[in-house]
Design a protein around this motif. Structure first.
Motif, PDB file in Angstrom:
ATOM      1  N   UNK A   1       0.940  -1.465  -0.285  1.00  0.00           N
ATOM      2  CA  UNK A   1      -0.330   0.196   0.595  1.00  0.00           C
ATOM      3  C   UNK A   1       0.863   1.120  -0.058  1.00  0.00           C
ATOM      4  N   UNK A   2       2.634   0.936   0.493  1.00  0.00           N
ATOM      5  CA  UNK A   2       3.510   2.583   0.394  1.00  0.00           C
ATOM      6  C   UNK A   2       3.407   2.424  -1.333  1.00  0.00           C
ATOM      7  N   UNK A   3       3.124   1.761  -2.240  1.00  0.00           N
ATOM      8  CA  UNK A   3       3.222   2.222  -3.134  1.00  0.00           C
ATOM      9  C   UNK A   3       2.431   2.787  -4.527  1.00  0.00           C
ATOM     10  N   UNK A   4       1.137   2.663  -3.769  1.00  0.00           N
ATOM     11  CA  UNK A   4       0.064   3.989  -4.047  1.00  0.00           C
ATOM     12  C   UNK A   4      -0.134   5.192  -4.261  1.00  0.00           C
ATOM     13  N   UNK A   5      -0.403   5.866  -5.052  1.00  0.00           N
ATOM     14  CA  UNK A   5      -0.865   7.600  -5.030  1.00  0.00           C
ATOM     15  C   UNK A   5      -1.214   7.792  -3.937  1.00  0.00           C
ATOM     16  N   UNK A   6      -1.611   9.185  -3.753  1.00  0.00           N
ATOM     17  CA  UNK A   6      -2.672   9.990  -2.659  1.00  0.00           C
ATOM     18  C   UNK A   6      -4.040   9.682  -3.558  1.00  0.00           C
ATOM     19  N   UNK A   7      -4.235   9.570  -4.571  1.00  0.00           N
ATOM     20  CA  UNK A   7      -5.251   9.141  -5.318  1.00  0.00           C
ATOM     21  C   UNK A   7      -6.410   8.653  -4.739  1.00  0.00           C
ATOM     22  N   UNK A   8      -5.522   7.228  -5.012  1.00  0.00           N
ATOM     23  CA  UNK A   8      -6.552   6.439  -4.819  1.00  0.00           C
ATOM     24  C   UNK A   8      -6.788   6.109  -3.453  1.00  0.00           C
ATOM     25  N   UNK A   9      -5.297   6.204  -2.554  1.00  0.00           N
ATOM     26  CA  UNK A   9      -5.741   6.341  -0.910  1.00  0.00           C
ATOM     27  C   UNK A   9      -6.944   7.819  -0.983  1.00  0.00           C
ATOM     28  N   UNK A  10      -6.561   8.730  -1.128  1.00  0.00           N
ATOM     29  CA  UNK A  10      -8.218   9.512  -1.043  1.00  0.00           C
ATOM     30  C   UNK A  10      -9.431   8.933  -1.315  1.00  0.00           C
ATOM     31  N   UNK A  11      -9.048   8.197  -2.761  1.00  0.00           N
ATOM     32  CA  UNK A  11     -10.813   7.981  -3.277  1.00  0.00           C
ATOM     33  C   UNK A  11     -11.045   7.171  -2.049  1.00  0.00           C
TER      34      UNK A  11
ATOM     35  N   UNK B   1     -13.213   5.601 -10.071  1.00  0.00           N
ATOM     36  CA  UNK B   1     -13.834   7.162  -9.231  1.00  0.00           C
ATOM     37  C   UNK B   1     -12.909   8.204  -9.609  1.00  0.00           C
ATOM     38  N   UNK B   2     -13.570   9.074  -9.717  1.00  0.00           N
ATOM     39  CA  UNK B   2     -12.789  10.868 -10.211  1.00  0.00           C
ATOM     40  C   UNK B   2     -12.387  11.937  -9.028  1.00  0.00           C
ATOM     41  N   UNK B   3     -11.175  12.284  -8.629  1.00  0.00           N
ATOM     42  CA  UNK B   3     -11.398  13.253  -7.826  1.00  0.00           C
ATOM     43  C   UNK B   3     -10.443  14.075  -8.970  1.00  0.00           C
ATOM     44  N   UNK B   4      -9.735  14.747  -7.506  1.00  0.00           N
ATOM     45  CA  UNK B   4      -9.115  16.281  -7.865  1.00  0.00           C
ATOM     46  C   UNK B   4      -7.690  16.016  -8.425  1.00  0.00           C
ATOM     47  N   UNK B   5      -7.299  15.019  -8.310  1.00  0.00           N
ATOM     48  CA  UNK B   5      -6.113  14.528  -8.784  1.00  0.00           C
ATOM     49  C   UNK B   5      -6.074  13.533 -10.139  1.00  0.00           C
ATOM     50  N   UNK B   6      -7.523  13.100 -10.652  1.00  0.00           N
ATOM     51  CA  UNK B   6      -8.045  12.334 -11.857  1.00  0.00           C
ATOM     52  C   UNK B   6      -6.806  12.578 -12.837  1.00  0.00           C
ATOM     53  N   UNK B   7      -6.276  11.828 -14.067  1.00  0.00           N
ATOM     54  CA  UNK B   7      -5.592  12.131 -15.344  1.00  0.00           C
ATOM     55  C   UNK B   7      -6.967  11.372 -16.372  1.00  0.00           C
ATOM     56  N   UNK B   8      -7.194  12.329 -16.699  1.00  0.00           N
ATOM     57  CA  UNK B   8      -8.398  11.790 -17.917  1.00  0.00           C
ATOM     58  C   UNK B   8      -7.675  10.113 -18.929  1.00  0.00           C
ATOM     59  N   UNK B   9      -6.551  10.534 -19.505  1.00  0.00           N
ATOM     60  CA  UNK B   9      -6.209   9.212 -19.593  1.00  0.00           C
ATOM     61  C   UNK B   9      -5.826   8.033 -19.049  1.00  0.00           C
ATOM     62  N   UNK B  10      -5.522   7.668 -18.272  1.00  0.00           N
ATOM     63  CA  UNK B  10      -5.163   6.918 -16.707  1.00  0.00           C
ATOM     64  C   UNK B  10      -7.003   6.424 -16.961  1.00  0.00           C
ATOM     65  N   UNK B  11      -7.358   7.862 -16.440  1.00  0.00           N
ATOM     66  CA  UNK B  11      -9.168   6.719 -16.581  1.00  0.00           C
ATOM     67  C   UNK B  11      -9.543   6.692 -17.372  1.00  0.00           C
TER      68      UNK B  11
END
Length: 376
Positions: A214-224, A347-357
């Motif tokens: 879990x330490x390698x996950x980004x803030x976007x996924x953790x916040x989601x 899930x879309x949050x403030x840190x989402x990148x459209x192509x990644x989604x």
């Protein structure tokens, strides 16, 4: 030579018979279980369910949509027949005497299939709303349509899904105008031995070694994921469920993907609120809708050009040996004639990148598509 008739039929053979005779049924395999089960209803129309107040006395296979409507109601497939693992020849022949071929449903329309460019524009609109502090999270979904006639292959598809995804809830259900198949990794609501279980599942990565920590996950996924966990905890408290315990977040493998997950348990007792009310208040969670719920639902209604129908609703057996065993209807598809409609979202949050989604929805859709391509 006189033909010797076997005394046992398989669940797969019986599913074929049910489809041939246009019967209302549900077949499923619980996670980490080696036997499939089959519920067959004699009547054509399933039992409509208006609310879940009396969920603990229901008996059958419950199906609930993302948002209830006259076109997509909540309903129960009733167990006039219930089989585990095998079917006797006598029962098989009885089922073969039921026939609803004269009650074929009208031709169904395919949902709108959004292009990649359109989806990226939709994402930008939602992320801008989040940046303007109008919402915190929105789950955007899409439908992917594939020309492939699965007629005659559904029992094989179910078997292959069971073999490939041992940890998932595998199902097929057929009701008037509805034929759905899924392999969902997400538990929704269980009641067993007076203990209520639910889970927060949000955040997605491909199944790579580095993301198993879990330490390698980004803030976007953790916040989601945190939005979902906070929401579930608040609903449990608001419905007066006590002794709430949680475990997580931790990384959970689901097929070719990894998710962040937190498990919640709460003792069921006389001081708690009604279980049906709790389930109704939980659904839809921010894992499939967003947060705040009301605003996220409105954004989904404004932006998505397809009706989710039963995608991101919930389903599963109730009163079938265990009071409530419900799963979120993800990694699923609807069969419409010679077409397959695959549903996926993110899930879309403030840190989402459209192509990644967009790429995430493609990976999720490939869960079922890869199994289909192995068959047809």
């Amino acid at each position: 030579m006189r033909e010797v008739k076997t005394s046992i039929k398989s669940i797969q053979e019986t599913i074929s018979l049910c489809l041939e005779h246009n019967l209302t049924f549900a077949a499923y395999r619980l996670p980490n279980n080696d036997k499939s089960e089959l519920i067959v209803q004699k009547q054509y129309a399933p039992r409509p369910i208006e609310d879940l107040t009396n969920i603990t006395v229901l008996n059958g296979f419950l199906v609930a949509p993302f948002v209830s409507s006259s076109e997509n109601p909540m309903f129960l497939i009733q167990p006039d027949y219930h089989f585990k693992g095998e079917v006797s020849v006598n029962d098989f022949e009885e089922i073969g005497n039921i026939n609803h071929l004269a009650k074929e449903s009208t031709e169904q329309e395919l949902p709108y299939e959004v292009s990649k460019d359109e989806y990226l524009v939709q994402i930008d609109k939602i992320v801008n709303s989040i940046k303007n502090n109008e919402l915190q999270k929105v789950v955007l979904s899409r439908a992917k349509i594939v020309e492939n006639n699965l007629a005659g292959h559904i029992p094989e598809l179910l078997s292959n899904l069971c073999d490939r995804f041992a940890n998932a809830f595998i199902y097929v259900f057929s009701a008037p105008g509805k034929l759905w198949v899924g392999a969902t990794p997400e538990p929704f609501a269980f009641l067993n031995n007076d203990i209520f279980h639910t889970s927060s599942v949000a955040g997605t990565k491909e199944n790579q070694d580095k993301y198993r920590s879990i330490e390698n996950w980004g803030s976007k996924e953790k916040l989601e994921q945190q939005y979902v966990s906070d929401y579930i905890n608040s609903v449990l408290n608001a419905n007066h469920w006590e002794n709430i315990k949680h475990h997580g977040p931790y990384v959970k493998k689901a097929g070719n993907l990894l998710h962040l997950r937190t498990d919640f348990t709460s003792n069921s007792g006389p001081t708690n609120g009604n279980l049906g009310h709790l389930i109704s208040n939980l659904h839809p969670t921010p894992a499939v809708c967003g947060f705040p719920k009301k605003e996220a639902l409105q954004m989904i209604s404004d932006v998505e050009k397809h009706n989710r129908e039963y995608y991101s609703g919930f389903l599963g057996p109730v009163g079938m040996g265990q009071p409530v065993t419900l799963f979120v209807n993800l990694r699923c598809m609807k069969i419409v004639g010679a077409n397959i409609v695959l549903y996926s979202g993110g899930g879309l949050t403030i840190d989402s990148h459209p192509v990644d989604e967009w790429y995430e929805t493609e990976i999720k859709a490939s869960t079922l598509l890869s199994v289909i391509q192995d068959i047809c």
